[in-house]
Write an enzyme that holds these catalytic residues in place. Sequence first.
Site, PDB file in Angstrom:
ATOM      1  N   GLU A 108       4.224  -5.326   7.072  1.00  0.00           N
ATOM      2  CA  GLU A 108       3.416  -4.296   7.756  1.00  0.00           C
ATOM      3  C   GLU A 108       3.803  -4.131   9.214  1.00  0.00           C
ATOM      4  OE1 GLU A 108       2.225  -6.654   5.755  1.00  0.00           O
ATOM      5  OE2 GLU A 108       0.705  -5.838   4.401  1.00  0.00           O
ATOM      6  N   GLU A 120      -0.563  -9.205  -1.110  1.00  0.00           N
ATOM      7  CA  GLU A 120      -2.004  -9.482  -0.965  1.00  0.00           C
ATOM      8  C   GLU A 120      -2.705  -9.443  -2.318  1.00  0.00           C
ATOM      9  OE1 GLU A 120      -2.338  -6.400   2.102  1.00  0.00           O
ATOM     10  OE2 GLU A 120      -3.213  -7.912   3.406  1.00  0.00           O
ATOM     11  N   ALA A 156       0.868  -1.183   0.000  1.00  0.00           N
ATOM     12  CA  ALA A 156       0.000   0.000   0.000  1.00  0.00           C
ATOM     13  C   ALA A 156       0.898   1.224   0.000  1.00  0.00           C
ATOM     14  CB  ALA A 156      -0.878  -0.014   1.241  1.00  0.00           C
ATOM     15  N   GLY A 213       0.621  -5.017   0.656  1.00  0.00           N
ATOM     16  CA  GLY A 213      -0.542  -5.043  -0.228  1.00  0.00           C
ATOM     17  C   GLY A 213      -0.223  -5.633  -1.596  1.00  0.00           C
TER      18      GLY A 213
HETATM   19  N1  DAK Z   1       4.607   3.271  -0.459  1.00  0.00           N
HETATM   20  C1  DAK Z   1       4.985   4.468  -0.977  1.00  0.00           C
HETATM   21  N2  DAK Z   1       6.171   4.646  -1.593  1.00  0.00           N
HETATM   22  C2  DAK Z   1       7.014   3.592  -1.656  1.00  0.00           C
HETATM   23  C3  DAK Z   1       6.669   2.322  -1.131  1.00  0.00           C
HETATM   24  C4  DAK Z   1       5.399   2.189  -0.510  1.00  0.00           C
HETATM   25  N3  DAK Z   1       4.953   1.026  -0.024  1.00  0.00           N
HETATM   26  N4  DAK Z   1       7.714   1.496  -1.369  1.00  0.00           N
HETATM   27  C5  DAK Z   1       8.642   2.214  -2.005  1.00  0.00           C
HETATM   28  N5  DAK Z   1       8.238   3.470  -2.183  1.00  0.00           N
HETATM   29  C6  DAK Z   1       8.933   4.572  -2.838  1.00  0.00           C
HETATM   30  C7  DAK Z   1      10.064   5.062  -1.938  1.00  0.00           C
HETATM   31  O1  DAK Z   1       9.572   5.965  -0.977  1.00  0.00           O
HETATM   32  C8  DAK Z   1      10.953   5.732  -2.973  1.00  0.00           C
HETATM   33  O2  DAK Z   1      10.415   6.977  -3.313  1.00  0.00           O
HETATM   34  P1  DAK Z   1      11.335   8.318  -3.288  1.00  0.00           P
HETATM   35  O3  DAK Z   1      11.942   8.361  -1.941  1.00  0.00           O
HETATM   36  O4  DAK Z   1      12.333   8.085  -4.388  1.00  0.00           O
HETATM   37  O5  DAK Z   1      10.355   9.413  -3.574  1.00  0.00           O
HETATM   38  C9  DAK Z   1      10.805   4.818  -4.190  1.00  0.00           C
HETATM   39  O6  DAK Z   1       9.588   4.115  -4.003  1.00  0.00           O
HETATM   40  C10 DAK Z   1      11.925   3.800  -4.316  1.00  0.00           C
HETATM   41  O7  DAK Z   1      12.004   3.102  -3.090  1.00  0.00           O
HETATM   42  P2  DAK Z   1      13.387   2.905  -2.287  1.00  0.00           P
HETATM   43  O8  DAK Z   1      14.316   4.026  -2.552  1.00  0.00           O
HETATM   44  O9  DAK Z   1      13.051   2.601  -0.874  1.00  0.00           O
HETATM   45  O10 DAK Z   1      13.948   1.589  -3.037  1.00  0.00           O
HETATM   46  P3  DAK Z   1      14.904   0.480  -2.435  1.00  0.00           P
HETATM   47  O11 DAK Z   1      15.248  -0.387  -3.599  1.00  0.00           O
HETATM   48  O12 DAK Z   1      16.009   1.097  -1.665  1.00  0.00           O
HETATM   49  O13 DAK Z   1      14.014  -0.358  -1.373  1.00  0.00           O
HETATM   50  C11 DAK Z   1      12.010  -1.556  -0.705  1.00  0.00           C
HETATM   51  C12 DAK Z   1      12.940  -1.096  -1.865  1.00  0.00           C
HETATM   52  C13 DAK Z   1      10.816  -2.259  -1.299  1.00  0.00           C
HETATM   53  C14 DAK Z   1      12.774  -2.519   0.208  1.00  0.00           C
HETATM   54  C15 DAK Z   1      11.604  -0.303   0.135  1.00  0.00           C
HETATM   55  O14 DAK Z   1      11.104   0.685  -0.768  1.00  0.00           O
HETATM   56  C16 DAK Z   1      10.525  -0.599   1.128  1.00  0.00           C
HETATM   57  O15 DAK Z   1      10.782  -1.149   2.209  1.00  0.00           O
HETATM   58  N6  DAK Z   1       9.294  -0.212   0.823  1.00  0.00           N
HETATM   59  C17 DAK Z   1       8.153  -0.342   1.729  1.00  0.00           C
HETATM   60  C18 DAK Z   1       7.683  -1.774   1.759  1.00  0.00           C
HETATM   61  C19 DAK Z   1       6.536  -1.959   2.750  1.00  0.00           C
HETATM   62  O16 DAK Z   1       6.693  -1.702   3.962  1.00  0.00           O
HETATM   63  N7  DAK Z   1       5.404  -2.401   2.269  1.00  0.00           N
HETATM   64  C20 DAK Z   1       4.180  -2.565   3.094  1.00  0.00           C
HETATM   65  C21 DAK Z   1       3.396  -1.279   3.099  1.00  0.00           C
HETATM   66  S1  DAK Z   1       1.999  -1.378   4.185  1.00  0.00           S
HETATM   67  C22 DAK Z   1      -5.589  -1.927   3.712  1.00  0.00           C
HETATM   68  C23 DAK Z   1      -5.162  -2.639   2.603  1.00  0.00           C
HETATM   69  C24 DAK Z   1      -3.805  -2.930   2.456  1.00  0.00           C
HETATM   70  C25 DAK Z   1      -2.895  -2.529   3.398  1.00  0.00           C
HETATM   71  C26 DAK Z   1      -3.329  -1.823   4.516  1.00  0.00           C
HETATM   72  C27 DAK Z   1      -4.682  -1.535   4.670  1.00  0.00           C
HETATM   73  N8  DAK Z   1      -7.010  -1.613   3.908  1.00  0.00           N
HETATM   74  C28 DAK Z   1      -7.934  -1.872   2.781  1.00  0.00           C
HETATM   75  C29 DAK Z   1      -7.464  -1.100   5.087  1.00  0.00           C
HETATM   76  C30 DAK Z   1      -1.483  -2.812   3.168  1.00  0.00           C
HETATM   77  C31 DAK Z   1      -0.514  -2.213   3.846  1.00  0.00           C
HETATM   78  C32 DAK Z   1       0.850  -2.221   3.283  1.00  0.00           C
HETATM   79  O17 DAK Z   1       1.125  -2.792   2.248  1.00  0.00           O
END
Ligand code: DAK
Length: 272
Positions: free
Chosen positions: A146, A126, A80, A123
Site C-alpha cells: 500500500e 489481510e 483492494a 487486502g
Molecule cells: N486492483 C485492481 N486491479 C488490479 C489490481 C488491484 N489491486 N491488481 C491487478 N489488477 C489488474 C490490473 O490492472 C490488470 O488489469 P488490466 O490492465 O488488464 O485491465 C490485471 O489485473 C492484471 O494485472 P497486471 O497486468 O498488473 O499483472 P502483472 O502480472 O503484470 O502484475 C501485480 C501483477 C500483482 C504485481 C500487479 O498487478 C500489481 O502490482 N497490482 C497491485 C498490487 C497492489 O498494490 N495491491 C495493494 C492494493 S491497496 C480498506 C481495506 C483494505 C485496503 C484499503 C482500505 N478499508 C476497509 C478502508 C487495502 C488496500 C490495498 O490492498
Amino acid sequence: MIQIKITTSEITMLEDLNNLVIRSQADRVLTLTLNRPHALNALNTALLMELAGLLRSADKDDTVGAVVITGNQKAFAAGADVKEMASMNATDLHRDPRVQAWADIGRFKKPVIAAVNGFCLGGGCELAMCADYIIAGHQASFGQPEVKLGIMPGAGGTQRLIRLVGPAKARQMMLTGATINAKQALSAGLIAEVTAAEIVLEKAQAQAKQIAHYAPIAVAAIKDCYNQALDLELQQGLAYERRSYCVVSSSEDRNEGIDAFLNKRHPVYKNR
Ligand code: DAK
C-alpha cells in the site's frame, strides 16, 4: 418459439460469471473461491460484501464445519481494487461498506484455512491473515505494498502482520512494500505450510475436513481462546481458557469423544 439448449457446464460458466465468490460444499467443508481472475481477484466492494454474506450464512449453517478460502493459480488476491478506490472520495470513505464486511470476515467463528497461490498482496494478504492459518504454494508471494500507492493497509494489516511475523519483519514489509516468497513467509511465521501449487487447495480441504469432523463446540472454543490470547494479558487469558474448558467439558460431545476413545470406536458428535 425458439428453444435454446444450455448444457450443465454452460450453466455453471454463466453462474460463475455472476458470482464474485464461487461457493461449493463437500462433506462439512465449504470452499469459497474468489472469482475476479481478470483483475487478479482484486477485492472490490461487491466481492467483499458477497464474501462477508456467505460467511455470515456459514456461521449459522450447522452443515458447515470449516471453510477454505482460495483464489486461482495466479492470484489469491492482489489487494483492494485500486480502480474502485481511485473513484472514492472522503465522504465515500466515511460510509464505506467495506468496513463492516471486513469486520464480519474477521469475526467469523468457524475455522478458516486460506489456500494461497500466486499474488497475496495488500487486502489479499489481510484477507489471508483473517484466516486461522495459511497454506501456500511454492510460487506464492506476500506483501503489503500500500505504501507504494501513497496509502496504508486498511483491513487490519498493521495489526495482524505484526502479531504473526513480529515487529522487525512486519515493519520492513509495510514500510518498504516489498514482497516475500512462500519460503520466507513460512520462516517468518506468516504461513503454516508450503507445498506444490497444484495440491494447495486439496491439502487445505483435507485439513478442513479433518477439523470439521471434530466436535464443533470444542473447535469453536479453541478458536475463541487463541483469538483472546492476542488481546489479553497472560493471567486473564488463562482464566478465560479455564472458563471455556469447563463449558466444553459440560458438553455431550465431550463425553462422546472420551467414550469413543476408551471403546476404540469413531466418535459421533452432535454439536451438543
Ligand atoms: N486492483 C485492481 N486491479 C488490479 C489490481 C488491484 N489491486 N491488481 C491487478 N489488477 C489488474 C490490473 O490492472 C490488470 O488489469 P488490466 O490492465 O488488464 O485491465 C490485471 O489485473 C492484471 O494485472 P497486471 O497486468 O498488473 O499483472 P502483472 O502480472 O503484470 O502484475 C501485480 C501483477 C500483482 C504485481 C500487479 O498487478 C500489481 O502490482 N497490482 C497491485 C498490487 C497492489 O498494490 N495491491 C495493494 C492494493 S491497496 C480498506 C481495506 C483494505 C485496503 C484499503 C482500505 N478499508 C476497509 C478502508 C487495502 C488496500 C490495498 O490492498
